[in-house]
Design an enzyme around this catalytic site. Structure first.
Site, PDB file in Angstrom:
ATOM      1  N   ASP A   5       0.835  -1.196   0.000  1.00 43.68           N
ATOM      2  CA  ASP A   5       0.000   0.000   0.000  1.00 43.68           C
ATOM      3  C   ASP A   5       0.873   1.249   0.000  1.00 43.68           C
ATOM      4  OD1 ASP A   5      -2.265  -1.563   0.113  1.00 43.68           O
ATOM      5  OD2 ASP A   5      -2.465  -1.411   2.290  1.00 43.68           O
ATOM      6  N   LYS A   6       0.304   2.349  -0.432  1.00 47.43           N
ATOM      7  CA  LYS A   6       1.037   3.611  -0.492  1.00 47.43           C
ATOM      8  C   LYS A   6       1.685   3.950   0.848  1.00 47.43           C
ATOM      9  CE  LYS A   6       0.393   8.557  -1.422  1.00 47.43           C
ATOM     10  NZ  LYS A   6      -0.568   9.614  -1.839  1.00 47.43           N
TER      11      LYS A   6
END
Length: 404
Positions: free
Chosen positions: A204-205
């Site tokens: 995920d970011k």
């Protein structure tokens, strides 16, 4: 009722070797460390396989067998995404009839003809972005991804991604994006227009840590198969709001799209039989309780790779990750648990640190896999970045208890 099964104690050797006893406060990015192979991978020449033909009869099988899965098992060194692209382009026929549906089921005796499609040009631009490269050879690249960096270009994030930076560093195979119900690495509804050259899995970011990238199509197919078979070793650490109970266990609860919030996933007990979610299993162990029970340093080992799996399972347990605003680990929740448990001298600092924490406290700390060309098992580790190390250090000052 929570569906958490106790599990026997498992080894923390790889994690303990990272010296959790102290994370120094630092102002610059921490360099990752790795355990490299004993030998350099041999030089292996790979072709792009464009125009490669397959003409075979399906042998006896049990249950349903998807067309794309069967072709992938018969064509060595070609990614499943490219097989799917070939099917969609009308280059595959079954019993003389062109089939353009990747999920078409084949049965014993079916005659399958396939011609592998041409590689498509990449739609991502190379950008000069600094990368923390842990390991690299002719076939694979292991990167320590910083928090806030998106892995691949997609609508809303066309540039500044890890892929853009890697394309500037080296060439990558033109592997098309794909999505289907059997793929473990990417979610079902990601748009086909996104570009993921060389990317086998993602973070995920907001998640930091280790990620492996394939530098040729053969390596991509080999690594993708390892993820599918769950033979990749992946270890994460996190800070939770509160302490998981019991202190170790296995969560086997399906994960699906949250019906109330489309950008969020949810652990939905009993939903597997109704087709609302997909099987998801995580093992966790509390390494330390911190700040008198206000938080915990938790190790996670994934058996599956669903979107937001750790974050959704942590929320399901009632201990969302600190800093995870989407899944309930809000700043107000963290401060309500921590402020009354830290010393007065540390209260202002904890308020500042929690207020500045703009991502889930989650880090991919260990990654191990079989090298696609040498067959050697290699393992890498990297310490948490400064933002996570700093808050762990402060919480330890306010009370720390190791869990054996």
């Amino acid at each position: 009722m929570l569906s958490i099964s106790p599990v026997p104690s498992f080894s923390l050797t790889s994690v303990k070797s990272l010296r959790f006893s102290f994370f120094p406060k630092v102002s610059k990015f921490i360099t990752a460390t790795s355990q490299t192979p004993n030998s350099t991978p041999e030089t292996i020449t790979r072709v792009n396989n464009s125009g490669l033909k397959l003409n075979e009869t399906v042998e006896v099988t049990k249950g349903k067998l998807r067309l794309d899965s069967w072709i992938s098992s018969r064509v060595h060194g070609v990614s499943r995404a490219r097989v799917q692209s070939s099917i969609r382009q009308g280059l595959v026929s079954v019993n003389g009839q062109v089939i353009d549906k990747v999920s078409h089921n084949v049965k014993a005796g079916d005659e399958v003809y396939c011609m592998i499609s041409k590689l498509q040009p990449l739609r991502a631009e190379a950008e000069d972005i600094p990368l923390d490269i842990v390991y690299e050879d002719q076939h694979v690249l292991v990167v320590n991804k910083p928090p806030h960096m998106v892995v691949h270009p997609a609508p809303g994030n066309p540039s500044g991604t890890l892929v853009n930076g890697i394309l500037h560093h080296c060439s990558l195979p033109c592997v098309a994006a794909y999505s289907d119900e059997e793929e473990e690495t990417f979610s079902d509804d990601e748009e086909m227009s996104s570009v993921r050259p060389g990317i086998v899995h993602r973070l995920d970011k907001g998640t930091s840590g280790l990620l492996v990238v394939a530098k040729d199509e053969y390596s991509h197919a080999h690594l993708a198969e390892q993820f599918k078979l769950h033979t990749i070793e992946r270890v994460y650490i996190s800070l939770t709001c509160g302490v998981p109970s019991p202190s170790q266990g296995r969560i086997d609860v399906p994960i699906g799209r949250d019906s109330n919030n489309r950008i969020r996933m949810a652990a939905i007990p009993g939903s597997l039989s109704r087709g609302r979610a997909r099987h998801a299993a995580s093992r966790y162990k509390v390494i330390e309780t911190l700040a008198g029970g206000g938080s915990a340093l938790v190790e996670w080992r994934l058996e599956t790779g669903r979107t937001h799996q750790i974050r959704a399972h942590a929320k399901y347990m009632g201990v969302p990750l600190l800093g995870d605003e989407v899944y309930g680990g809000t700043k107000s929740m963290a401060l309500s648990l921590l402020q009354k448990r830290v010393s007065r001298s540390d209260q202002e600092e904890i308020i500042n640190l929690v207020s500045r924490m703009d991502r889930p406290c989650l880090h991919a700390i260990v990654l191990g896999f079989e090298h696609p060309c040498t067959g050697e098992t290699i393992k890498f580790s990297c310490p948490p970045p400064p933002d996570l190390a700093e808050i762990v250090g402060l919480l330890r000052r306010s009370g720390r208890q190791k869990v054996e």
